[in-house]
Design a protein around this motif. Structure first.
Motif, PDB file in Angstrom:
ATOM      1  N   ASP A 124       6.317  -1.291   3.443  1.00 14.70           N
ATOM      2  CA  ASP A 124       7.233  -0.300   2.876  1.00 14.70           C
ATOM      3  C   ASP A 124       6.757   1.138   3.126  1.00 14.70           C
ATOM      4  O   ASP A 124       7.363   2.091   2.644  1.00 14.70           O
ATOM      5  CB  ASP A 124       7.411  -0.542   1.379  1.00 14.70           C
ATOM      6  CG  ASP A 124       6.103  -0.470   0.608  1.00 14.70           C
ATOM      7  OD1 ASP A 124       5.035  -0.341   1.244  1.00 14.70           O
ATOM      8  OD2 ASP A 124       6.148  -0.563  -0.636  1.00 14.70           O
ATOM      9  N   GLY A 125       5.655   1.312   3.873  1.00 12.90           N
ATOM     10  CA  GLY A 125       5.147   2.634   4.223  1.00 12.90           C
ATOM     11  C   GLY A 125       4.176   3.226   3.222  1.00 12.90           C
ATOM     12  O   GLY A 125       3.654   4.312   3.444  1.00 12.90           O
ATOM     13  N   THR A 126       3.924   2.521   2.120  1.00 15.53           N
ATOM     14  CA  THR A 126       2.991   3.044   1.124  1.00 15.53           C
ATOM     15  C   THR A 126       1.552   2.790   1.548  1.00 15.53           C
ATOM     16  O   THR A 126       1.278   1.950   2.394  1.00 15.53           O
ATOM     17  CB  THR A 126       3.232   2.401  -0.254  1.00 15.53           C
ATOM     18  OG1 THR A 126       3.025   0.988  -0.153  1.00 15.53           O
ATOM     19  CG2 THR A 126       4.633   2.700  -0.764  1.00 15.53           C
ATOM     20  N   CYS A 127       0.664   3.524   0.921  1.00 14.74           N
ATOM     21  CA  CYS A 127      -0.773   3.391   1.188  1.00 14.74           C
ATOM     22  C   CYS A 127      -1.444   3.193  -0.169  1.00 14.74           C
ATOM     23  O   CYS A 127      -1.930   4.148  -0.781  1.00 14.74           O
ATOM     24  CB  CYS A 127      -1.278   4.644   1.898  1.00 14.74           C
ATOM     25  SG  CYS A 127      -2.926   4.486   2.571  1.00 14.74           S
ATOM     26  N   PRO A 128      -1.438   1.947  -0.674  1.00 11.49           N
ATOM     27  CA  PRO A 128      -1.909   1.707  -2.038  1.00 11.49           C
ATOM     28  C   PRO A 128      -3.385   2.030  -2.231  1.00 11.49           C
ATOM     29  O   PRO A 128      -4.114   2.253  -1.280  1.00 11.49           O
ATOM     30  CB  PRO A 128      -1.643   0.227  -2.250  1.00 11.49           C
ATOM     31  CG  PRO A 128      -1.429  -0.357  -0.919  1.00 11.49           C
ATOM     32  CD  PRO A 128      -1.069   0.746   0.015  1.00 11.49           C
ATOM     33  N   ALA A 129      -3.805   2.029  -3.441  1.00 14.67           N
ATOM     34  CA  ALA A 129      -5.160   2.332  -3.917  1.00 14.67           C
ATOM     35  C   ALA A 129      -5.138   3.745  -4.468  1.00 14.67           C
ATOM     36  O   ALA A 129      -4.357   4.037  -5.344  1.00 14.67           O
ATOM     37  CB  ALA A 129      -6.223   2.122  -2.861  1.00 14.67           C
TER      38      ALA A 129
END
Length: 177
Positions: A124-129
């Motif tokens: 989805d294009g997110t960069c978690p953390a």
């Protein structure tokens, strides 16, 4: 009888022009070197921003996670996180490198905040953390520092480095090649 005038320069005039040119060049060269280093810094920051955007877009397009990480050899992620050695965009599902950057110019330094060593972008294009910051600067010149911040949303932005990030960039990691 008419006198013939010379249309050239005398040896003394040529020496005087050469001396003035030499003095002007010696004054201008350090400024030129600084301008070139700043240009390389801007180009490197642009390249990192582009690599982050391409890695994010690749994750969305391929519908699986992709990673942008530091790399020593341009073929695999490096556990040392020394971004001065270059970076790669890695697709773990397809086991391929789709983005690669050569080592930075020796006049440049890079530092990152503690935390994540790589940027993993989801489908989805997110960069978690947590947000991650990489700071680039001209070696030994913290005033030139620029930080690139990747937010949880996956979007990267450029900002003026904080004094702490600039100081960390001014004392770079050693480059063992």
């Amino acid at each position: 009888m008419p006198r013939h005038r010379s249309h050239g320069f005398t040896w003394t005039e040529l020496l005087a022009v050469m001396a003035v040119t030499g003095v002007l060049a010696s004054v201008a060269l350090p400024a030129l070197g600084e301008a070139l280093a700043r240009h390389r810094l801007r180009a490197t920051a642009d390249a990192l921003m582009d690599a982050l955007a391409r890695t994010r877009a690749t994750a969305v397009r391929r519908n699986h996670p992709t990673v942008l990480c530091a790399s020593r050899d341009g073929r695999a992620c490096s556990p040392s996180s020394d971004w001065t050695r270059g970076w790669i965009g890695w697709d773990d599902d397809q086991r391929t490198v789709f983005e690669s950057m050569e080592p930075l110019d020796d006049a440049l330094s890079a530092a990152r905040r503690p935390g994540r060593q790589a940027f993993t972008f989801g489908p989805d294009g997110t960069c978690p953390a947590s947000n991650q910051t990489i700071t680039l600067c001209v070696h030994g010149r913290p005033a030139t520092a620029v930080s690139i911040v990747v937010a949880l949303s996956g979007r990267a932005r450029r900002k003026t480095a904080t004094p702490e990030d600039a100081a960390a960039c001014a004392r770079p990691l050693s480059r063992k090649r």
